[in-house]
Design a protein around this motif. Structure first.
Motif, PDB file in Angstrom:
ATOM      1  N   UNK A 209      40.600  42.424  35.161  1.00  0.00           N
ATOM      2  CA  UNK A 209      41.192  43.049  36.330  1.00  0.00           C
ATOM      3  C   UNK A 209      40.198  44.017  36.943  1.00  0.00           C
ATOM      4  N   UNK A 210      40.245  44.128  38.245  1.00  0.00           N
ATOM      5  CA  UNK A 210      39.360  45.007  39.001  1.00  0.00           C
ATOM      6  C   UNK A 210      40.212  46.136  39.570  1.00  0.00           C
ATOM      7  N   UNK A 211      39.999  47.355  39.086  1.00  0.00           N
ATOM      8  CA  UNK A 211      40.817  48.482  39.504  1.00  0.00           C
ATOM      9  C   UNK A 211      39.914  49.669  39.841  1.00  0.00           C
ATOM     10  N   UNK A 212      39.865  50.078  41.119  1.00  0.00           N
ATOM     11  CA  UNK A 212      40.662  49.560  42.225  1.00  0.00           C
ATOM     12  C   UNK A 212      40.090  48.245  42.748  1.00  0.00           C
ATOM     13  N   UNK A 213      40.875  47.510  43.535  1.00  0.00           N
ATOM     14  CA  UNK A 213      40.375  46.256  44.117  1.00  0.00           C
ATOM     15  C   UNK A 213      39.171  46.513  45.019  1.00  0.00           C
ATOM     16  N   UNK A 214      38.317  45.505  45.129  1.00  0.00           N
ATOM     17  CA  UNK A 214      37.155  45.558  46.018  1.00  0.00           C
ATOM     18  C   UNK A 214      37.090  44.278  46.832  1.00  0.00           C
ATOM     19  N   UNK A 215      36.424  44.333  47.962  1.00  0.00           N
ATOM     20  CA  UNK A 215      36.145  43.096  48.683  1.00  0.00           C
ATOM     21  C   UNK A 215      35.060  42.327  47.934  1.00  0.00           C
ATOM     22  N   UNK A 216      34.935  41.056  48.254  1.00  0.00           N
ATOM     23  CA  UNK A 216      33.882  40.250  47.643  1.00  0.00           C
ATOM     24  C   UNK A 216      32.514  40.856  47.921  1.00  0.00           C
ATOM     25  N   UNK A 217      32.283  41.330  49.133  1.00  0.00           N
ATOM     26  CA  UNK A 217      30.987  41.929  49.470  1.00  0.00           C
ATOM     27  C   UNK A 217      30.740  43.185  48.643  1.00  0.00           C
ATOM     28  N   UNK A 218      31.773  44.022  48.483  1.00  0.00           N
ATOM     29  CA  UNK A 218      31.620  45.253  47.696  1.00  0.00           C
ATOM     30  C   UNK A 218      31.373  44.929  46.226  1.00  0.00           C
ATOM     31  N   UNK A 219      32.093  43.937  45.721  1.00  0.00           N
ATOM     32  CA  UNK A 219      31.932  43.575  44.316  1.00  0.00           C
ATOM     33  C   UNK A 219      30.551  42.962  44.072  1.00  0.00           C
ATOM     34  N   UNK A 220      30.082  42.119  44.981  1.00  0.00           N
ATOM     35  CA  UNK A 220      28.746  41.525  44.843  1.00  0.00           C
ATOM     36  C   UNK A 220      27.676  42.610  44.874  1.00  0.00           C
TER      37      UNK A 220
ATOM     38  N   UNK B 229      34.943  39.500  53.113  1.00  0.00           N
ATOM     39  CA  UNK B 229      35.962  40.521  53.283  1.00  0.00           C
ATOM     40  C   UNK B 229      37.199  40.316  52.444  1.00  0.00           C
ATOM     41  N   UNK B 230      37.226  39.238  51.648  1.00  0.00           N
ATOM     42  CA  UNK B 230      38.402  38.969  50.828  1.00  0.00           C
ATOM     43  C   UNK B 230      38.557  40.017  49.725  1.00  0.00           C
ATOM     44  N   UNK B 231      39.767  40.478  49.500  1.00  0.00           N
ATOM     45  CA  UNK B 231      40.037  41.474  48.464  1.00  0.00           C
ATOM     46  C   UNK B 231      40.166  40.794  47.105  1.00  0.00           C
ATOM     47  N   UNK B 232      39.478  41.350  46.118  1.00  0.00           N
ATOM     48  CA  UNK B 232      39.511  40.821  44.757  1.00  0.00           C
ATOM     49  C   UNK B 232      40.269  41.780  43.850  1.00  0.00           C
ATOM     50  N   UNK B 233      41.201  41.233  43.072  1.00  0.00           N
ATOM     51  CA  UNK B 233      41.944  42.029  42.096  1.00  0.00           C
ATOM     52  C   UNK B 233      41.760  41.509  40.671  1.00  0.00           C
ATOM     53  N   UNK B 234      41.555  40.215  40.539  1.00  0.00           N
ATOM     54  CA  UNK B 234      41.352  39.605  39.222  1.00  0.00           C
ATOM     55  C   UNK B 234      40.074  38.776  39.246  1.00  0.00           C
ATOM     56  N   UNK B 235      39.321  38.852  38.162  1.00  0.00           N
ATOM     57  CA  UNK B 235      38.005  38.212  38.088  1.00  0.00           C
ATOM     58  C   UNK B 235      37.832  37.582  36.707  1.00  0.00           C
ATOM     59  N   UNK B 236      37.370  36.345  36.664  1.00  0.00           N
ATOM     60  CA  UNK B 236      36.949  35.721  35.407  1.00  0.00           C
ATOM     61  C   UNK B 236      35.437  35.828  35.307  1.00  0.00           C
ATOM     62  N   UNK B 237      34.933  36.035  34.092  1.00  0.00           N
ATOM     63  CA  UNK B 237      33.487  36.113  33.890  1.00  0.00           C
ATOM     64  C   UNK B 237      33.096  35.220  32.720  1.00  0.00           C
TER      65      UNK B 237
END
Length: 286
Positions: A146-157, A178-186
């Motif tokens: 989980x990504x807390x707080x959520x980030x956009x794809x650009x911010x997370x990258x 600009x898509x908001x990410x809340x859950x991420x698999x790695x």
């Protein structure tokens, strides 16, 4: 302060990454080294290449713990006329042992993907592909986070680019920036074989390495899954710091006083990138 023998250190490492939990095709364990030799200094690295071995010689290390195998397939020679043979000759001449923890470290708890998630500021909620032999449900390949707080794809990258080791490849993304990410698999290392499990997990994004055109394209067509593709070496390097800390804890418990080091040599094979990024597509009617 007691100085452990190599056999004692290897026994400790195998409690962290039991060799029987490696994939059948894998080649893990001790490649060379005298079980009775004393160990005072250990170097952790992703790749057991000549540059890392030379670094171990300079450090005065007695043991290298590497993630990638030196010999994944069988061989009939360790001639110093081959690059892998030269690695073996350098190790033996300098009384340096080599131990490999590969897929048994991938699926461990904590494992390679836990270290990757930690580097990216993600909270792990469980394995992407659970190990059916683990009643606790914590071991397995990859991690769902989980990504807390959520980030956009650009911010997370951008976060990935800042927190993972820099490589020539950098960070590639697929999806709406600009898509908001809340859950991420790695999944540290090559992870495009796990797309079915990633889709089943229902996450917003997937972070891994070595994504090929067709699996990535098909993943995009199946769902609006965002993809973050980093260099293979960069996604696995955080494990070396995690692994060194695990051995430090064991050393303190036994009173061994081992000195651990993490190689910061960039052994990613890609050394440069040329050309320009694709220009954004012009709006219809422009």
């Amino acid at each position: 302060m007691p100085v452990p023998a190599l056999s004692e250190v290897i026994a400790a490492l195998e409690t962290l990454w039991p060799p029987q939990r490696a994939e059948q095709w894998d080649a893990v364990g001790t490649v060379c080294g005298d079980p009775a030799a004393p160990v005072t200094r250990v170097l952790f690295a992703v790749d057991p290449v000549q540059e890392v071995v030379d670094e171990a010689v300079t450090l005065g290390a007695d043991l290298i713990v590497a993630h990638h195998p030196l010999y994944l397939r069988g061989t009939t020679t360790v001639s110093a006329g081959t690059f892998k043979g030269r690695v073996v000759h350098t190790l033996i001449k300098n009384d340096i042992a080599l131990h490999v923890a590969h897929t048994n470290a991938d699926s461990a708890d904590p494992g390679v993907s836990d270290a990757l998630a930690g580097a990216l500021g993600l909270r792990v909620t469980g394995p992407l592909v659970p190990d059916p032999t683990d009643p606790s449900g914590r071991r397995g390949l990859g991690r769902v986070c989980e990504l807390d707080p959520p980030l956009t794809l650009a911010e997370f990258a951008d976060r990935a680019a800042r927190h993972l080791p820099a490589t020539a490849q950098g960070i590639r993304v697929a999806g709406d920036p600009g898509r908001t990410l809340r859950t991420v698999a790695v999944c540290g290392g090559s992870g495009d074989s796990l797309f079915d499990q990633v889709r089943a997990a229902g996450v917003d994004a997937y972070v891994t390495a070595d994504l090929r055109h067709h699996p990535a394209s098909e993943a995009q067509q199946h769902s609006p899954l965002a993809l973050v593709d980093a260099a293979h070496w960069a996604t696995e390097w955080p494990w070396t710091e995690q692994a060194a800390a695990q051995l430090d804890e064991i050393s303190d418990r036994h009173g061994w006083g081992l000195r651990t080091h993490v190689s910061r040599l960039v052994t990613d094979p890609w050394t440069g990138r040329f050309g320009r990024e694709a220009a954004p597509e012009a709006p219809t009617g422009a």
